[in-house]
Design an enzyme around this catalytic site. Structure first.
Site, PDB file in Angstrom:
ATOM      1  N   SER A 381       0.837  -1.192   0.000  1.00  0.00           N
ATOM      2  CA  SER A 381       0.000   0.000   0.000  1.00  0.00           C
ATOM      3  C   SER A 381       0.872   1.243   0.000  1.00  0.00           C
ATOM      4  O   SER A 381       2.004   1.223   0.490  1.00  0.00           O
ATOM      5  CB  SER A 381      -0.902   0.024   1.233  1.00  0.00           C
ATOM      6  OG  SER A 381      -0.140   0.260   2.411  1.00  0.00           O
ATOM      7  N   ASP A 382       0.339   2.327  -0.569  1.00  0.00           N
ATOM      8  CA  ASP A 382       0.947   3.618  -0.276  1.00  0.00           C
ATOM      9  C   ASP A 382       0.756   3.860   1.215  1.00  0.00           C
ATOM     10  O   ASP A 382      -0.053   3.202   1.871  1.00  0.00           O
ATOM     11  CB  ASP A 382       0.299   4.720  -1.116  1.00  0.00           C
ATOM     12  CG  ASP A 382       1.219   5.915  -1.331  1.00  0.00           C
ATOM     13  OD1 ASP A 382       2.164   6.100  -0.527  1.00  0.00           O
ATOM     14  OD2 ASP A 382       0.996   6.671  -2.288  1.00  0.00           O
ATOM     15  N   TRP A 383       1.462   4.831   1.756  1.00  0.00           N
ATOM     16  CA  TRP A 383       1.538   4.979   3.202  1.00  0.00           C
ATOM     17  C   TRP A 383       0.185   5.412   3.790  1.00  0.00           C
ATOM     18  O   TRP A 383      -0.267   6.533   3.586  1.00  0.00           O
ATOM     19  CB  TRP A 383       2.649   5.950   3.550  1.00  0.00           C
ATOM     20  CG  TRP A 383       3.978   5.287   3.769  1.00  0.00           C
ATOM     21  CD1 TRP A 383       4.844   5.535   4.797  1.00  0.00           C
ATOM     22  CD2 TRP A 383       4.613   4.259   2.985  1.00  0.00           C
ATOM     23  NE1 TRP A 383       5.951   4.723   4.692  1.00  0.00           N
ATOM     24  CE2 TRP A 383       5.832   3.928   3.597  1.00  0.00           C
ATOM     25  CE3 TRP A 383       4.237   3.567   1.835  1.00  0.00           C
ATOM     26  CZ2 TRP A 383       6.695   2.953   3.096  1.00  0.00           C
ATOM     27  CZ3 TRP A 383       5.086   2.586   1.323  1.00  0.00           C
ATOM     28  CH2 TRP A 383       6.301   2.290   1.949  1.00  0.00           C
TER      29      TRP A 383
END
Length: 989
Positions: A381-383
């Site tokens: 995932s992106d953060w």
């Protein structure tokens, strides 16, 4: 090389500027200017995105699946610079002044009622069901021979892991809990280490003594495959030497649908083929160095406004609504080539896709990425882009980053111990967890990282830097309550030495990525002695040169703003997590001072965008040549600066750049001087306010050149190299020229903002072609210091036209494991275990937390999908990449000096193509880029160049057949030339 012209002893001094930047872990995501109070929180399950706390700290919140229907979108043609702070300004009026308070409350109430469709209740209500179809179960990895050995090794290792070790690999330990921006837990019993994940696409973020390479957009402007690869390889080598396992780049999303998009500069250009080639070459370079590359951001993440929920008080992120054909032919294309290149990680994006969050969208993760494209690595995932626990795992997410769930450093992950419980209670199939872990371990083996030194205490490997301090000694877990310190920064110089010094490569890329778009009267290249075409009487005088503009100089230093989040001094990078600390920055002024011969040249500089021209007219009047530097910046949405919040407000030069150019052009040499304009920018800039002024003789679009900015510019400006950069985007005459699809959605049009990609395939030059709009400078355009002739085109077909690719080939059996659930007691915290505050662990506190019961699986979960006929290999069906035609042309250098030309091949599809089963007409762009090559030739030299066209190049995506289809009736037209609108050669087949 020209880099030797400017001493590098300034590096140490520039590095000192970093000392005050990261006083706490939160500083890494702090806005440089936003002081607004934190917005009120609503239902925590519905929150996410960027809300800025009272200390300016960016807080990102948890996501849930969206269920909003398609909305409508109407472009705002004249967005003002005030929009990035309107809520704060209205809020600032809420003081003990009755009239002001009443007016403000009415305005705010009206807005919320409008957005809420009649009531504030919608802000605590989940959106309706999304429009993205389901695709289950998640395909298992290990089916392709190119990964066979790595999966075999991974299977052996994963068999020996405990449940908590498996969960440890899938879940980050939390923001700033370890040394990197992303860190996983280890599986110690089997020797699998904690992994270090680190930004970014143009260098290694938060490190010292590493290279600040030219940005992706500059690299794309080189159109040079070799330099793309070399940049990736040098980047990978630096990451490996710093102890980074997973490099968070390259970026191929955003593609550049909207020219004002804040992060377009991280990618390589506004065409899927150019993006694809550059991304694939970069990935090959990074991974040949042994580091896992990350293709990001998957997918249709095209703007910063509303990319995360809670911007502007909205509880949900925006939805990018795109049709199946457009998705495949534009936005998936660069990712497909990245997968074909063997990329080992893909990062899913923040926003929704067709009203389902990208990191929980089973269609795009399971159906397209893992099945159709045959992706064998792991999805991260992106953060804080993860929006659900069990649901996101079922949808295809393999690793959550940085591990935190609802907000930064909260220690309450959506996975971690919750994932352990979900596995033990049967909600997560053990088979799915095993595949998640196996994918990550296989990627580790695939890149040969099993040969790396182990991290402490077993060895001296692992990261040798800290993202959270510049001191040699620092906290090992700065986001926790643990006060243990150690040597965290070893200050290892990874920039290379001598001939292998990476600054030389950075200079070459920046120079070839500099685009000359105007050169009236052949003013360029310049002579170091100044006079090159003057009469003898003039040569008796010194040549007078004036340098104008803040962008020519150092400003307060390249690292004065965190994450480069401001516009001061010369612009060499955009801002955000994709930016890096400059080890040094050679300014244009310094390089020009080193290049001009002051025995015959008198050079003065005025490093301001508002010089005192009226007070001191001689500043301009006493010049023979004036060089003006202007710029335009943007970046990631968590930073707001100077009225810009990520996405640019317009395409005009910033900081009164147009006014500066007009003033200089009018007054240079009292009207008889010549003016050169240099533009540093994150993307296209509208030049119309001065481009046709007669005294503006030359214009250079230098993009974002990185640390060797000045030296690269001087190399091209003085003709040390040919001007060989070509535009990776179209320069229009106005923002409106790019059409409704090219406009940022600056204001929300619904509670869940809806960005509808109704333009379909028609972005950038495709839109200009369709609507017969004349750009200022077309896609692929760029001038040279020599001339070239294209001739002798011919085409050889190597395979007959047939509608469909070969049947999907047979695949290997994926690894299989014992799916028996372990005893829950094996997942308990070990006796005497010391838990660090906010650190994310896989352990559970009591077996009472394991409560069995029916899980509400998503619709379609129990209806397995058939494999895509377009799949069967890395990047898609292998027969898609078979050559079907070879196009040959002859290129001749007809000028007087050595130069480089970019040969560009565009395909026009046959007329009258219809879908066979429905008889619906298939629409095609006027032409699409399908191949290119960059060739260097000496004066008078000719070379035959061959360009291949694959089955995929000649196909369109059929939404009916769900496959790539070649039209077999009618003729294809192939055009070859130097830009999208200069194509002198044509052949049909």
């Amino acid at each position: 090389m020209a880099s030797s012209r400017v001493l590098k002893d300034s590096r140490k001094g520039l590095l000192k500027a970093r000392e005050r930047l990261r006083t706490s872990p939160d500083e890494a995501y702090r806005s440089s200017t936003d002081d607004d109070e934190e917005l009120d929180e609503l239902d925590r399950l519905h929150n996410d995105g960027a809300s800025f706390g009272k200390y300016g700290v960016m807080r990102r919140h948890r996501r849930v699946e969206s269920r909003a229907p398609f909305g409508t979108y109407q472009a705002n043609k004249y967005p003002g610079p005030h929009r990035a702070s309107w809520l704060g300004r209205v809020g600032g009026c809420l003081k003990p002044r009755t009239t002001c308070m009443i007016i403000s409350l009415i305005l705010l109430s009206g807005l919320f009622l409008l957005l809420g469709g009649g009531g504030l209740w919608v802000y605590k209500t989940a959106p309706e069901d999304g429009k993205s179809p389901s695709w289950y179960p998640s395909p298992r990895g290990g089916i392709l021979r190119s990964w066979e050995d790595s999966y075999r090794k991974a299977e052996v290792m994963v068999r020996k892991m405990s449940l908590v070790e498996k969960v440890n690999i899938t879940t980050g330990t939390g923001w700033s809990q370890n040394l990197c921006v992303g860190n996983t837990g280890p599986a110690s019993s089997v020797g699998f280490p904690a992994l270090c994940l680190q930004d970014g696409p143009l260098g290694i973020r938060f490190t010292d003594h590493s290279t600040a390479f030219p940005a992706g957009i500059t690299t794309g402007a080189t159109w040079n495959r070799d330099l793309m690869y070399k940049r990736g390889h040098a980047h990978g080598l630096e990451a490996k030497l710093k102890g980074v396992n997973v490099l968070l780049g390259p970026a191929m999303g955003p593609l550049g649908r909207m020219p004002a998009g804040g992060r377009n500069w991280e990618g390589f250009g506004s065409d899927p083929v150019l993006q694809a080639v550059a991304a694939a070459q970069t990935i090959k370079g990074i991974q040949d160095a042994g580091v896992i590359a990350t293709a990001k951001h998957w997918i249709v993440n095209e703007q910063e406004h509303f990319r995360q929920s809670f911007e502007w008080g909205l509880p949900n992120a925006m939805s990018s609504n795109v049709d199946d054909r457009t998705l495949h032919e534009l936005y998936v294309w660069p990712f497909a080539e990245s997968v074909r290149a063997g990329v080992a990680s893909v990062m899913c994006s923040y926003q929704m896709v067709n009203n389902s969050y990208a990191c929980g969208n089973s269609k795009i993760l399971n159906g397209i990425l893992k099945d159709e494209l045959g992706f064998q690595g792991f999805v991260q995932s992106d953060w804080l882009a993860q929006r659900g626990g069990v649901a996101s795992a079922l949808a295809g997410l393999d690793m959550t980053m940085p591990g935190d769930g609802l907000r930064w450093i909260d220690g309450n992950s959506l996975w971690g111990s919750h994932f352990t419980k979900a596995t033990l209670n049967g909600s997560i199939p053990v088979e799915r967890l095993d595949d998640m872990v196996t994918r990550t371990v296989a990627a580790w083996y695939q890149l040969g990282q099993d040969t790396w030194a182990a991290p402490p205490p077993e060895g001296d490997g692992g990261p040798n830097f800290s993202s959270w301090t510049n001191d040699e000694t620092g906290l090992l877990h700065p986001g926790s309550d643990d006060k243990t310190t150690a040597v965290v920064n070893k200050f290892l110089d990874v920039q290379g030495e001598g001939a292998d010094f990476h600054g030389r490569l950075a200079q070459q890329i920046a120079a070839e990525g500099t685009v000359l778009v105007k050169n009236q009267d052949d003013l360029l290249p310049l002579s170091p002695q100044g006079w090159s075409k003057a009469v003898e009487a003039d040569k008796a005088k010194k040549y007078r040169v004036g340098i104008f503009g803040e962008d020519a100089g150092p400003g307060r230093g390249p690292n004065s703003c965190a994450d480069r989040g401001c516009n001061q001094g010369t612009l060499a990078s955009g801002w955000g997590s994709g930016a890096v600390e400059f080890p040094y920055l050679v300014t244009p002024l310094k390089a020009l001072e080193s290049k001009f011969d002051f025995n015959s040249v008198d050079m003065k500089h005025f490093l301001s965008n508002d010089p005192p021209f009226k007070k001191s007219p001689a500043i301009l009047g006493d010049q023979d040549l004036c060089i003006v530097f202007i710029n335009s910046i943007g970046g990631e949405g968590f930073i707001a600066a100077e009225g810009i919040r990520g996405d640019r407000n317009d395409l005009y030069p910033q900081k009164n750049g147009d006014k500066l150019v007009r003033s200089v052009a009018k007054g240079c040499g009292k009207g008889s001087g010549e003016t050169i304009v240099v533009v540093h920018a994150v993307g296209p800039v509208v030049l119309e306010r001065w481009i046709d002024v007669p005294s503006v003789k030359a214009v250079i679009l230098a993009n974002l050149p990185g640390e060797e900015s000045g030296n690269a510019l001087v190399d091209m400006l003085f003709g040390d190299i040919d001007a060989s950069g070509r535009l990776p985007y179209t320069v229009g005459k106005s923002l409106e020229d790019y059409g409704p699809g090219g406009q940022i959605l600056y204001y929300p049009n619904a509670v869940v903002p809806q960005q509808n990609f109704t333009e379909g395939l028609y972005i950038d030059y495709r839109h200009f072609d369709k609507h017969d709009i004349t750009p200022r400078y077309e896609f692929g355009f760029g001038l040279s210091y020599t001339t070239f002739e294209f001739s002798n085109i011919s085409i050889t077909t190597t395979k007959p036209k047939s509608p469909l690719p070969s049947p999907r080939p047979a695949e290997l059996n994926p690894p299989s494991y014992d799916n028996t659930l372990p005893d829950p007691s094996t997942a308990l915290f070990p006796p005497g275990f010391r838990k660090l505050k906010n650190y994310i662990y896989p352990y559970i506190s009591t077996i009472k937390d394991v409560k069995a019961g029916p899980y509400p699986y998503p619709p379609g979960y129990h209806l397995p999908q058939p494999p895509s006929p377009a799949g069967g290999g890395q990047g898609g069906n292998p027969s898609l990449f078979e050559t079907h035609a070879l196009v040959n042309i002859t290129l001749t250098n007809t000028g007087k000096r050595t130069g480089k030309q970019v040969i560009q091949l565009y395909v026009s599809f046959p007329d009258g193509v219809v879908e066979e089963s429905t008889r619906d007409k298939i629409d095609f762009p006027v032409k699409v880029l399908r191949a290119f090559d960059k060739v260097e030739l000496r004066p008078g030299e000719s070379k035959q160049v061959s360009l291949a066209l694959t089955r995929k190049d000649l196909s369109y995506w059929s939404v009916v057949r769900q496959n790539w289809v070649i039209p077999v009736q009618g003729e294809f037209t192939v055009r070859v030339g130097s830009s999208s609108r200069d194509l002198p050669l044509e052949v049909r087949f």
